[in-house]
Design a protein around this motif. Structure first.
Motif, PDB file in Angstrom:
ATOM      1  N   THR A   4      48.220  16.142 -28.925  1.00 53.97           N
ATOM      2  CA  THR A   4      47.175  15.529 -27.819  1.00 53.97           C
ATOM      3  C   THR A   4      48.014  15.329 -26.462  1.00 53.97           C
ATOM      4  O   THR A   4      49.223  14.944 -26.784  1.00 53.97           O
ATOM      5  N   GLU A   5      47.631  16.325 -25.668  1.00 58.27           N
ATOM      6  CA  GLU A   5      48.531  16.102 -24.233  1.00 58.27           C
ATOM      7  C   GLU A   5      47.474  15.665 -23.205  1.00 58.27           C
ATOM      8  O   GLU A   5      46.405  16.055 -23.021  1.00 58.27           O
ATOM      9  N   MET A   6      47.977  14.682 -22.469  1.00 63.59           N
ATOM     10  CA  MET A   6      47.363  14.015 -21.337  1.00 63.59           C
ATOM     11  C   MET A   6      48.014  14.039 -20.067  1.00 63.59           C
ATOM     12  O   MET A   6      49.624  13.708 -20.151  1.00 63.59           O
ATOM     13  N   LYS A   7      47.594  14.391 -18.958  1.00 61.84           N
ATOM     14  CA  LYS A   7      48.328  14.465 -17.627  1.00 61.84           C
ATOM     15  C   LYS A   7      48.457  13.061 -17.342  1.00 61.84           C
ATOM     16  O   LYS A   7      47.600  12.301 -17.174  1.00 61.84           O
ATOM     17  N   ARG A   8      49.554  12.790 -16.557  1.00 57.83           N
ATOM     18  CA  ARG A   8      49.698  11.408 -16.020  1.00 57.83           C
ATOM     19  C   ARG A   8      50.790  11.771 -14.593  1.00 57.83           C
ATOM     20  O   ARG A   8      51.610  12.139 -15.116  1.00 57.83           O
ATOM     21  N   GLY A   9      49.988  11.332 -13.670  1.00 60.60           N
ATOM     22  CA  GLY A   9      50.750  11.642 -12.105  1.00 60.60           C
ATOM     23  C   GLY A   9      51.131  13.087 -12.302  1.00 60.60           C
ATOM     24  O   GLY A   9      50.249  14.120 -12.588  1.00 60.60           O
ATOM     25  N   GLY A  45      53.299  14.182 -14.449  1.00 61.88           N
ATOM     26  CA  GLY A  45      53.749  14.575 -15.867  1.00 61.88           C
ATOM     27  C   GLY A  45      52.909  14.611 -16.853  1.00 61.88           C
ATOM     28  O   GLY A  45      51.639  14.871 -16.482  1.00 61.88           O
ATOM     29  N   ARG A  46      53.356  14.584 -18.021  1.00 64.81           N
ATOM     30  CA  ARG A  46      52.229  14.712 -19.194  1.00 64.81           C
ATOM     31  C   ARG A  46      52.591  13.707 -20.384  1.00 64.81           C
ATOM     32  O   ARG A  46      53.982  13.318 -20.372  1.00 64.81           O
ATOM     33  N   ILE A  47      51.941  13.164 -21.039  1.00 64.33           N
ATOM     34  CA  ILE A  47      52.095  12.292 -22.330  1.00 64.33           C
ATOM     35  C   ILE A  47      51.778  13.228 -23.636  1.00 64.33           C
ATOM     36  O   ILE A  47      50.585  13.662 -23.299  1.00 64.33           O
ATOM     37  N   VAL A  48      52.438  13.394 -24.507  1.00 65.23           N
ATOM     38  CA  VAL A  48      52.466  14.293 -25.582  1.00 65.23           C
ATOM     39  C   VAL A  48      52.437  13.311 -26.626  1.00 65.23           C
ATOM     40  O   VAL A  48      53.192  12.796 -26.936  1.00 65.23           O
ATOM     41  N   HIS A  86      60.053  23.457 -25.028  1.00 68.14           N
ATOM     42  CA  HIS A  86      59.016  23.820 -24.173  1.00 68.14           C
ATOM     43  C   HIS A  86      58.618  22.785 -23.030  1.00 68.14           C
ATOM     44  O   HIS A  86      58.685  23.175 -21.920  1.00 68.14           O
ATOM     45  N   TYR A  87      58.445  21.429 -23.856  1.00 66.60           N
ATOM     46  CA  TYR A  87      58.102  20.557 -22.716  1.00 66.60           C
ATOM     47  C   TYR A  87      59.241  20.278 -21.564  1.00 66.60           C
ATOM     48  O   TYR A  87      59.329  19.901 -20.614  1.00 66.60           O
ATOM     49  N   GLY A  88      60.578  20.061 -22.242  1.00 70.58           N
ATOM     50  CA  GLY A  88      61.753  20.304 -21.249  1.00 70.58           C
ATOM     51  C   GLY A  88      61.674  21.293 -20.236  1.00 70.58           C
ATOM     52  O   GLY A  88      62.015  20.844 -18.791  1.00 70.58           O
TER      53      GLY A  88
END
Length: 117
Positions: free
Chosen positions: A5-10, A12-15, A36-38
């Protein structure tokens, strides 16, 4: 439940992972996800290091300092991107693979490519 699950925060993202992939295929999947996320986060510094050994990079006006610690007691290695200077022994260290002993720590200074403003 979802595997990822990926959520946008500001900016960035929380995975969140619903489970931890196992085995060699799972390790490869996690590595690909981290890369990928890096890249999406514009992370430009990656260190090639063996399991159980960590690199904590620090930067100053004149150098990049890599604090390297073997944490698992099995020894390991890290690949240095360029020639450096061992802050503890005073010796020059060649670019490439550097061995790290059991529970050993090293402090390697890598000269900056250009002065920072």
């Amino acid at each position: 439940m979802s595997f990822l699950t990926e959520m946008k925060r500001g900016q960035g993202r929380i995975v969140l992972l619903g489970s931890l992939p196992a085995g060699d295929e799972g390790s490869e999947l996690l590595e690909r996800m981290l890369i990928h996320y890096g890249k999406e986060a514009n992370i430009t510094r990656m260190a090639k290091v063996t399991t159980g050994t960590i690199v904590a990079p620090r930067e100053s006006e004149t150098e990049e300092l890599w604090v390297i610690v073997n944490m698992n007691g099995e020894g390991g290695s890290v690949t240095l991107p360029r020639e450096g200077f061992d802050k503890l022994s005073g010796e020059r260290v060649a670019a490439g693979r550097m061995e790290v002993g059991r529970y050993e720590y090293r402090m390697i200074a890598l000269p900056s490519g250009s002065p920072k403003k």
